[in-house]
Design a protein around this motif. Structure first.
Motif, PDB file in Angstrom:
ATOM      1  N   THR A  81      74.013  22.045  75.953  1.00 44.05           N
ATOM      2  CA  THR A  81      74.116  20.592  76.098  1.00 44.05           C
ATOM      3  C   THR A  81      73.384  19.841  75.002  1.00 44.05           C
ATOM      4  OG1 THR A  81      72.218  20.645  77.608  1.00 44.05           O
ATOM      5  CG2 THR A  81      74.420  20.695  78.597  1.00 44.05           C
ATOM      6  N   SER A  82      72.344  20.446  74.438  1.00 46.76           N
ATOM      7  CA  SER A  82      71.613  19.753  73.371  1.00 46.76           C
ATOM      8  C   SER A  82      70.919  20.753  72.467  1.00 46.76           C
ATOM      9  CB  SER A  82      70.578  18.781  73.956  1.00 46.76           C
ATOM     10  OG  SER A  82      69.588  19.489  74.687  1.00 46.76           O
ATOM     11  N   ILE A  83      70.662  20.301  71.253  1.00 44.55           N
ATOM     12  CA  ILE A  83      69.938  21.103  70.264  1.00 44.55           C
ATOM     13  C   ILE A  83      68.547  20.498  70.099  1.00 44.55           C
ATOM     14  CG2 ILE A  83      69.876  21.860  67.851  1.00 44.55           C
ATOM     15  CD1 ILE A  83      72.989  21.595  67.930  1.00 44.55           C
ATOM     16  N   LYS A  84      67.546  21.301  70.318  1.00 44.13           N
ATOM     17  CA  LYS A  84      66.163  20.838  70.236  1.00 44.13           C
ATOM     18  C   LYS A  84      65.745  20.709  68.775  1.00 44.13           C
ATOM     19  CE  LYS A  84      61.906  20.208  71.983  1.00 44.13           C
ATOM     20  NZ  LYS A  84      61.546  19.093  72.877  1.00 44.13           N
ATOM     21  N   VAL A  85      65.163  19.556  68.426  1.00 46.50           N
ATOM     22  CA  VAL A  85      64.740  19.294  67.050  1.00 46.50           C
ATOM     23  C   VAL A  85      63.287  18.830  67.058  1.00 46.50           C
ATOM     24  CG1 VAL A  85      65.128  17.915  64.974  1.00 46.50           C
ATOM     25  CG2 VAL A  85      67.077  18.678  66.351  1.00 46.50           C
ATOM     26  N   GLU A  86      62.469  19.456  66.213  1.00 47.07           N
ATOM     27  CA  GLU A  86      61.073  19.046  66.033  1.00 47.07           C
ATOM     28  C   GLU A  86      60.799  18.915  64.545  1.00 47.07           C
ATOM     29  OE1 GLU A  86      58.468  21.768  67.952  1.00 47.07           O
ATOM     30  OE2 GLU A  86      59.383  21.517  69.944  1.00 47.07           O
ATOM     31  N   ASN A  87      60.289  17.764  64.145  1.00 52.66           N
ATOM     32  CA  ASN A  87      59.994  17.505  62.737  1.00 52.66           C
ATOM     33  C   ASN A  87      61.197  17.787  61.842  1.00 52.66           C
ATOM     34  OD1 ASN A  87      57.264  16.864  63.361  1.00 52.66           O
ATOM     35  ND2 ASN A  87      56.771  19.055  63.407  1.00 52.66           N
ATOM     36  N   ASN A  88      62.364  17.328  62.302  1.00 51.00           N
ATOM     37  CA  ASN A  88      63.627  17.492  61.569  1.00 51.00           C
ATOM     38  C   ASN A  88      64.004  18.956  61.345  1.00 51.00           C
ATOM     39  OD1 ASN A  88      63.980  14.758  61.495  1.00 51.00           O
ATOM     40  ND2 ASN A  88      63.312  14.512  59.372  1.00 51.00           N
ATOM     41  N   ARG A  89      63.576  19.825  62.248  1.00 51.41           N
ATOM     42  CA  ARG A  89      63.953  21.232  62.209  1.00 51.41           C
ATOM     43  C   ARG A  89      64.539  21.629  63.558  1.00 51.41           C
ATOM     44  NH1 ARG A  89      61.461  24.668  58.318  1.00 51.41           N
ATOM     45  NH2 ARG A  89      60.170  23.504  56.852  1.00 51.41           N
ATOM     46  N   ALA A  90      65.672  22.313  63.540  1.00 53.85           N
ATOM     47  CA  ALA A  90      66.236  22.833  64.777  1.00 53.85           C
ATOM     48  C   ALA A  90      65.363  23.981  65.270  1.00 53.85           C
ATOM     49  CB  ALA A  90      67.663  23.314  64.550  1.00 53.85           C
ATOM     50  N   THR A  91      64.953  23.922  66.525  1.00 54.55           N
ATOM     51  CA  THR A  91      64.044  24.944  67.073  1.00 54.55           C
ATOM     52  C   THR A  91      64.629  25.683  68.266  1.00 54.55           C
ATOM     53  OG1 THR A  91      62.975  23.302  68.500  1.00 54.55           O
ATOM     54  CG2 THR A  91      62.006  23.671  66.305  1.00 54.55           C
ATOM     55  N   GLY A  92      65.827  25.321  68.691  1.00 56.46           N
ATOM     56  CA  GLY A  92      66.435  26.006  69.837  1.00 56.46           C
ATOM     57  C   GLY A  92      67.487  25.134  70.481  1.00 56.46           C
ATOM     58  N   VAL A  93      67.990  25.593  71.617  1.00 58.39           N
ATOM     59  CA  VAL A  93      69.033  24.852  72.318  1.00 58.39           C
ATOM     60  C   VAL A  93      68.732  24.790  73.804  1.00 58.39           C
ATOM     61  CG1 VAL A  93      70.773  25.537  70.617  1.00 58.39           C
ATOM     62  CG2 VAL A  93      70.504  26.880  72.710  1.00 58.39           C
ATOM     63  N   GLN A  94      69.229  23.741  74.441  1.00 51.77           N
ATOM     64  CA  GLN A  94      69.107  23.560  75.881  1.00 51.77           C
ATOM     65  C   GLN A  94      70.461  23.804  76.516  1.00 51.77           C
ATOM     66  OE1 GLN A  94      65.980  22.396  77.071  1.00 51.77           O
ATOM     67  NE2 GLN A  94      66.614  22.916  79.154  1.00 51.77           N
ATOM     68  N   CYS A  95      70.483  24.637  77.562  1.00 48.03           N
ATOM     69  CA  CYS A  95      71.734  24.945  78.247  1.00 48.03           C
ATOM     70  C   CYS A  95      71.887  24.106  79.506  1.00 48.03           C
ATOM     71  CB  CYS A  95      71.799  26.426  78.596  1.00 48.03           C
ATOM     72  SG  CYS A  95      71.846  27.510  77.149  1.00 48.03           S
ATOM     73  N   ALA A  96      73.105  24.043  80.011  1.00 47.84           N
ATOM     74  CA  ALA A  96      73.400  23.220  81.188  1.00 47.84           C
ATOM     75  C   ALA A  96      72.650  23.686  82.428  1.00 47.84           C
ATOM     76  CB  ALA A  96      74.907  23.222  81.452  1.00 47.84           C
ATOM     77  N   ASP A  97      72.283  24.964  82.477  1.00 52.80           N
ATOM     78  CA  ASP A  97      71.577  25.467  83.650  1.00 52.80           C
ATOM     79  C   ASP A  97      70.072  25.245  83.566  1.00 52.80           C
ATOM     80  OD1 ASP A  97      70.750  27.288  81.766  1.00 52.80           O
ATOM     81  OD2 ASP A  97      71.504  29.063  82.810  1.00 52.80           O
ATOM     82  N   GLY A  98      69.622  24.558  82.527  1.00 54.81           N
ATOM     83  CA  GLY A  98      68.204  24.264  82.374  1.00 54.81           C
ATOM     84  C   GLY A  98      67.463  25.225  81.467  1.00 54.81           C
ATOM     85  N   THR A  99      68.104  26.290  81.030  1.00 56.41           N
ATOM     86  CA  THR A  99      67.458  27.267  80.157  1.00 56.41           C
ATOM     87  C   THR A  99      67.267  26.706  78.758  1.00 56.41           C
ATOM     88  OG1 THR A  99      68.514  29.080  81.349  1.00 56.41           O
ATOM     89  CG2 THR A  99      67.624  29.594  79.174  1.00 56.41           C
ATOM     90  N   PHE A 100      66.084  26.885  78.206  1.00 57.27           N
ATOM     91  CA  PHE A 100      65.844  26.577  76.800  1.00 57.27           C
ATOM     92  C   PHE A 100      65.803  27.895  76.038  1.00 57.27           C
ATOM     93  CE2 PHE A 100      62.828  26.218  73.213  1.00 57.27           C
ATOM     94  CZ  PHE A 100      63.560  25.321  72.433  1.00 57.27           C
ATOM     95  N   VAL A 101      66.610  27.993  74.980  1.00 56.68           N
ATOM     96  CA  VAL A 101      66.659  29.210  74.163  1.00 56.68           C
ATOM     97  C   VAL A 101      66.080  28.883  72.791  1.00 56.68           C
ATOM     98  CG1 VAL A 101      68.119  31.040  73.244  1.00 56.68           C
ATOM     99  CG2 VAL A 101      68.779  29.893  75.371  1.00 56.68           C
ATOM    100  N   PRO A 102      64.897  29.389  72.470  1.00 57.37           N
ATOM    101  CA  PRO A 102      64.287  29.104  71.164  1.00 57.37           C
ATOM    102  C   PRO A 102      65.018  29.846  70.048  1.00 57.37           C
ATOM    103  CG  PRO A 102      62.937  30.669  72.361  1.00 57.37           C
ATOM    104  CD  PRO A 102      64.036  30.254  73.305  1.00 57.37           C
ATOM    105  N   ALA A 103      64.936  29.295  68.854  1.00 56.98           N
ATOM    106  CA  ALA A 103      65.606  29.908  67.711  1.00 56.98           C
ATOM    107  C   ALA A 103      64.899  29.539  66.426  1.00 56.98           C
ATOM    108  CB  ALA A 103      67.064  29.446  67.648  1.00 56.98           C
ATOM    109  N   ALA A 104      64.894  30.487  65.493  1.00 51.84           N
ATOM    110  CA  ALA A 104      64.412  30.177  64.155  1.00 51.84           C
ATOM    111  C   ALA A 104      65.457  29.365  63.400  1.00 51.84           C
ATOM    112  CB  ALA A 104      64.096  31.464  63.405  1.00 51.84           C
ATOM    113  N   THR A 105      66.725  29.638  63.688  1.00 51.63           N
ATOM    114  CA  THR A 105      67.843  28.914  63.086  1.00 51.63           C
ATOM    115  C   THR A 105      68.933  28.759  64.139  1.00 51.63           C
ATOM    116  OG1 THR A 105      67.370  29.890  60.913  1.00 51.63           O
ATOM    117  CG2 THR A 105      69.550  28.910  61.219  1.00 51.63           C
TER     118      THR A 105
END
Length: 547
Positions: free
Chosen positions: A296-320
């Protein structure tokens, strides 16, 4: 029958290719909304990213990108909203019949070819029979005129001149230009964004003989180009080869160029086996796929993508993060439209996507040995497919048992028509009963038309199916129901669509929203290019391997 859907077999987290081809076994019936399917999936705790690349979407672009990154020792996870991989490269079962929703003809079925190299690296077509048809298309006019469109350019020129000798000069020029563009292929050594000046010059020299042709045609609308022809039937035939009237005339040249190389064909087993083979390759490379995981959304911190948020509430961190999902959803919903510039806004405000379509599929307990693989049939009465769209021609593709789509002694026929996205999605939402009635009407009218061309067809139909734009949106989420991304019009051809977004780091896009014209080869190549960019970002020398 929702109970007939099988859960995917998994292998190292991805899908094994032994599953039954029933991805959309309820594709055109009332399926549960995606949100309901997801609600019973409990959120999973996630470890730190540790260099992992998260790929949104398990279509051909996502699988390609994942395969190439795994080949280079970069761990990936694909998050797929559906139950199975493939995205728009899909098929569905109706009894003993497999109705293919994607593959018509595939580029790169034989070597030497850059596309064949990609399919080999991805394990997509190994060991599968390929059918190369000498005839691209057969056209039957309402007045009894017929035209064969051979793949061989010399035969094509003779056939065109047979019906239009007055246009011999234009025909010769078209054939000459198509032949000159036949060697055109994308570079595999490196993505353009990673090339040195010397590499760009070397690539440019390779394309130099084709450049005058490309510039001569790309900014000319196909309708403007065809107005030069004197023969009405040939004008109409050339338009039917291209399809959409808004396309560039360059599309006609390239279609003829690609088909003349005898390097395009239908791969036995169709889209299902094709997608499953790549998913199996990804699994064997150690990649993982999480199904029913709608981002549902892509997490961004300091103009860097850091992971994604899923519809079930799960946050999946990512380097890219790599989005191979719908472009509009990615940019304007997952990222809230925060990372755009004038070029991106121009694309989504002024450029055309491929139109939404209806697909009608028929399973017939009869064979049609004299039917061409692809037949375009002029209609005596227009076919109405929505409240505004009328079609004067019907194009039908015929598949026998050798295709792997139906049993011995039977036939599958598929037909596709551009239609109104708003009509079908609106009708399904506001009047489901009329929606079902309209689907039934379209199928019945098409069967009646085909029965006149193929006597006895109607009484031998065992299965019929119709997929509308509402169907495609429900299962793929593609913007405006488009099935192939950007339409190759004069407005967009020549524009370099970036794989990244302005001011956003550690993020890439791949798929048919970053390549005008779309298609499976473009999706796979885009995934490969993004993998090359991520390897460069990580200080790795990109390498590709064969299974």
């Amino acid at each position: 029958n929702r109970s007939s859907r099988r859960r995917p077999n998994r292998q190292n987290g991805a899908l094994a290719s032994t599953a039954t081809p029933n991805k959309f076994s309820t594709m055109t019936t009332d399926a549960m909304p995606v949100e309901e399917k997801l609600c019973d999936v409990p959120p999973l705790p996630e470890p730190a990213a540790d260099g992992k690349v998260v790929i949104i979407g398990g279509g051909i672009a996502g699988l390609s990108c994942g395969c190439y990154l795994q080949m280079n020792g970069i761990q990936t996870e694909i998050l797929e909203a559906s139950l199975l991989p493939g995205g728009l490269c899909t098929a569905w079962h109706r009894g003993p019949y497999v109705f293919d929703g994607c593959l018509r003809w595939l580029m790169g079925t034989h070597p030497p070819s850059a596309f064949h190299q990609v399919w080999t690296e991805l394990g997509a077509i190994a060991g599968r029979k390929v059918f190369v048809h000498d005839e691209m298309l057969r056209i039957e006019g309402a007045d009894g005129k017929t035209l064969s469109v051979p793949a061989d350019l010399d035969k094509l020129a003779r056939e065109f001149k047979r019906i239009a000798p007055e246009d011999s000069g234009l025909i010769d020029k078209l054939v000459r230009d198509a032949r000159r563009c036949a060697p055109l292929e994308p570079p595999l050594e490196n993505a353009l964004e990673l090339m040195s000046l010397f590499e760009k010059m070397k690539t440019g020299l390779r394309y130099l003989p084709m450049v005058p042709v490309i510039f001569r045609y790309k900014n000319v609308p196909i309708t403007t180009y065809l107005a030069r022809y004197k023969n009405k039937f040939l004008r109409e035939a050339l338009q039917l080869i291209v399809g959409n009237e808004d396309m560039s005339a360059l599309v006609l040249v390239m279609l003829l160029a690609f088909r003349t190389r005898n390097n395009t064909g239908f791969v036995a087993g169709g889209s299902w086996d094709f997608a499953m083979a790549i998913a199996d390759r990804y699994a064997r490379l150690g990649g993982t796929v999480r199904y029913k995981a709608r981002v549902t959304s892509i997490k961004v911190e300091n103009n860097r993508a850091t992971g994604v948020q899923c519809a079930d509430g799960t946050f999946v961190p990512a380097a890219t993060v790599v989005s191979c999902a719908d472009g509009h959803t990615t940019i304007f919903k997952m990222l809230d439209g925060r990372f755009v510039d004038k070029k991106i806004l121009y694309l989504y405000e002024h450029c055309q996507p491929f139109p939404a379509i209806i697909q009608v599929s028929l399973g017939i307990k009869k064979i049609f040995p004299d039917a061409p693989h692809t037949l375009n049939l002029a209609l005596r009465q227009p076919l109405c497919v929505d409240d505004q769209t009328r079609h004067n021609n019907l194009e039908v593709e015929t598949f026998g048992s050798e295709s792997g789509l139906c049993p011995e002694g039977t036939t599958v026929m598929t037909l596709r028509f551009p239609t109104s996205y708003e009509f079908w999605t609106g009708l399904k939402k506001t009047d489901p009963q009329r929606y079902r009635a309209e689907k039934k009407r379209v199928v019945q009218e098409i069967i009646a038309i085909l029965d006149k061309r193929f006597p006895g067809l109607a009484e031998q139909i065992e299965r019929s199916d119709i997929a509308t734009p509402a169907t495609f949106v429900r299962y793929t989420g593609n913007w405006q129901g488009s099935y192939e991304g950007w339409l190759p019009t004069p407005r967009i051809l020549g524009r370099r669509i970036p794989y990244t977004l302005p001011r956003l780091e550690n993020f890439y896009m791949a798929g048919h929203w970053v390549v005008a014209g779309g298609g499976l080869p473009s999706a796979a190549i885009a995934g490969r290019y993004v993998a090359q960019m991520i390897c460069a970002q990580n200080g790795k020398v990109f390498a590709a391997t064969n299974p």
